[in-house]
Write a protein that holds these residues in place. Structure first.
Motif, short mmCIF file in Angstrom:
data_model
loop_
_atom_site.label_atom_id
_atom_site.label_comp_id
_atom_site.label_asym_id
_atom_site.label_seq_id
_atom_site.Cartn_x
_atom_site.Cartn_y
_atom_site.Cartn_z
N VAL A 2 32.38 132.16 54.30
CA VAL A 2 33.57 131.75 55.04
C VAL A 2 33.24 130.57 55.95
O VAL A 2 34.03 129.63 56.10
N ALA A 3 32.06 130.61 56.54
CA ALA A 3 31.66 129.53 57.44
C ALA A 3 31.53 128.20 56.69
O ALA A 3 31.99 127.15 57.18
N SER A 4 30.92 128.21 55.49
CA SER A 4 30.75 126.96 54.76
C SER A 4 32.09 126.44 54.23
O SER A 4 32.31 125.23 54.19
N LEU A 5 32.98 127.36 53.86
CA LEU A 5 34.31 126.93 53.42
C LEU A 5 35.11 126.36 54.58
O LEU A 5 35.83 125.37 54.43
N ALA A 6 34.98 126.97 55.75
CA ALA A 6 35.66 126.47 56.94
C ALA A 6 35.16 125.07 57.28
O ALA A 6 35.93 124.18 57.68
N HIS A 14 41.64 120.82 49.54
CA HIS A 14 40.27 120.36 49.31
C HIS A 14 39.35 121.56 49.07
O HIS A 14 38.51 121.52 48.15
N VAL A 15 39.51 122.61 49.83
CA VAL A 15 38.65 123.79 49.69
C VAL A 15 38.86 124.45 48.32
O VAL A 15 37.90 124.82 47.64
N ALA A 54 36.75 122.54 55.17
CA ALA A 54 38.12 122.28 55.61
C ALA A 54 38.18 121.57 56.95
O ALA A 54 39.25 121.07 57.34
N GLY A 55 37.06 121.53 57.66
CA GLY A 55 37.06 120.93 59.00
C GLY A 55 37.81 121.77 60.00
O GLY A 55 38.45 121.25 60.92
N MET A 56 37.71 123.10 59.86
CA MET A 56 38.43 124.01 60.73
C MET A 56 37.46 125.06 61.26
O MET A 56 36.35 125.24 60.73
N SER A 57 37.88 125.74 62.30
CA SER A 57 37.08 126.87 62.78
C SER A 57 37.15 128.00 61.76
O SER A 57 38.10 128.09 60.97
N ARG A 58 36.15 128.86 61.78
CA ARG A 58 36.09 129.95 60.81
C ARG A 58 37.32 130.85 60.91
O ARG A 58 37.92 131.21 59.90
N THR A 59 37.69 131.20 62.14
CA THR A 59 38.82 132.13 62.32
C THR A 59 40.13 131.50 61.87
O THR A 59 40.93 132.12 61.16
N THR A 60 40.36 130.25 62.28
CA THR A 60 41.60 129.56 61.90
C THR A 60 41.68 129.37 60.40
O THR A 60 42.73 129.57 59.77
N PHE A 61 40.55 128.98 59.80
CA PHE A 61 40.53 128.78 58.35
C PHE A 61 40.84 130.07 57.61
O PHE A 61 41.67 130.08 56.68
N ALA A 62 40.16 131.15 57.97
CA ALA A 62 40.36 132.42 57.27
C ALA A 62 41.81 132.88 57.37
O ALA A 62 42.39 133.36 56.38
#
Length: 322
Positions: free
Chosen positions: A238-242, A223-224, A245-253
């Protein structure tokens, strides 16, 4: 499975790729036969609709081409397609989509447009018992396709597969007779055949698809990635992309970097610069206008990012663009 693909990214990578001047060669007498592509297209496809053949690159080992199989070819050097690795080319195909029969004293006065049957004059009448080879060169319409080309080896064999068979049947039917509009029909069919062949090639476990291709199958990252390609100019963080994705920033990155091969904002920058490189080729376009189109508020910041990423300034790139 061959049909599991990254549709959106492949669409973008193929935006400027079109088949042009498909060649089909029917041999109606005993081999040997061969075509040498003197000035290859950046990307080409060869398929044996009937019989067997070989791809003979200038700087590598011959690759078998069996009936129903496809080979994708990415080479700047001449290569030959022939019935055997040792067969000498009887037809030369140049970069202007003309072919010349070798050893023919009238060849300089008899260059044919590469369309229709390119069998040698002494092959006799056409028939259904000879080998039938179809090849197509693909024009590359800009920088968006470069990640796709970089992901392919010089010669990529695609085995026969049920997902390819219907298109091969249509191509074979179109080459059976000389009908009005034959060239355009063949070229469009070969466009479709290229897409399906790429799907099959990148589905191989040992293949290295373009960045982001396999991540599209991830329910979160897919989706991202689609959002990035749909709206590259949006001021993503990174925060808006996370959040997308419905994920935390760290996990998403961490997940994005692992699956895509580069951090989220680095991927976004690369994609923006590829878009910009293409758009800078438009007549009359300004650097400031392109900067806004790809998400930069001023030309200076955009120019710095472009030079850092591409190695040249936007103005120099535009001046050198064909």
């Amino acid at each position: 499975m061959c049909d599991r693909i990254g549709v959106d990214i492949l669409d973008d990578y193929l935006a400027g790729v079109r088949a042009h001047g498909a060649v089909f060669c029917r041999t109606v007498s005993a081999p040997p036969w061969g075509l040498c592509f003197v000035e290859p297209a950046p990307l080409a496809l060869a398929v044996m609709l009937r019989g067997n053949g070989w791809i003979v690159p200038a700087d590598g080992e011959p690759v078998a081409l069996r009936q129903g199989e496809i080979v994708l070819i990415r080479s700047e050097l001449p290569y030959t397609v022939a019935d055997r690795p040792t067969s000498s080319p009887r037809i030369l195909v140049d970069g202007d989509d003309h072919c010349t029969v070798t050893g023919d004293p009238e060849a300089p006065r008899r260059n044919w447009r590469v369309t229709g049957r390119t069998s040698s004059p002494d092959d006799g009448p056409a028939g259904d018992d000879g080998d039938l080879l179809v090849t197509a060169g693909y024009r590359i319409g800009g920088d968006l396709s470069l990640p796709l080309l970089d992901a392919l080896p010089p010669v990529a064999p695609v085995p026969a597969h049920t997902s390819l068979a219907p298109l091969l049947d249509l191509v074979a039917d179109e080459t059976a007779d000389d009908n009005p509009g034959q060239q355009i029909v063949l070229d469009r069919l070969l466009d479709l055949l290229l897409v399906r062949s790429l799907r099959c090639w990148f589905a191989r476990p040992d293949a290295e698809p373009p960045p982001g291709y396999r991540a599209l199958s991830d329910p979160y990252l897919g989706h991202v990635l689609r959002r990035l390609h749909e709206e590259p100019a949006r001021p993503w963080t990174v925060a808006s992309l996370a959040a997308e994705a419905g994920m935390s920033r760290t996990t998403f990155a961490r997940r994005f970097t692992a699956m895509v091969g580069r951090p989220p904002l680095a991927y976004l920058t690369q994609w923006r610069m590829a878009l910009a490189a293409d758009r800078l080729r438009r007549p009359g376009v300004t650097v400031a206008a392109v900067a806004r189109e790809v998400g930069y508020t001023d030309a200076f910041t955009f120019s710095s990012a472009f030079k850092r990423t591409r190695g040249v300034s936007p103005s120099a790139h535009r001046a050198g663009a064909p």
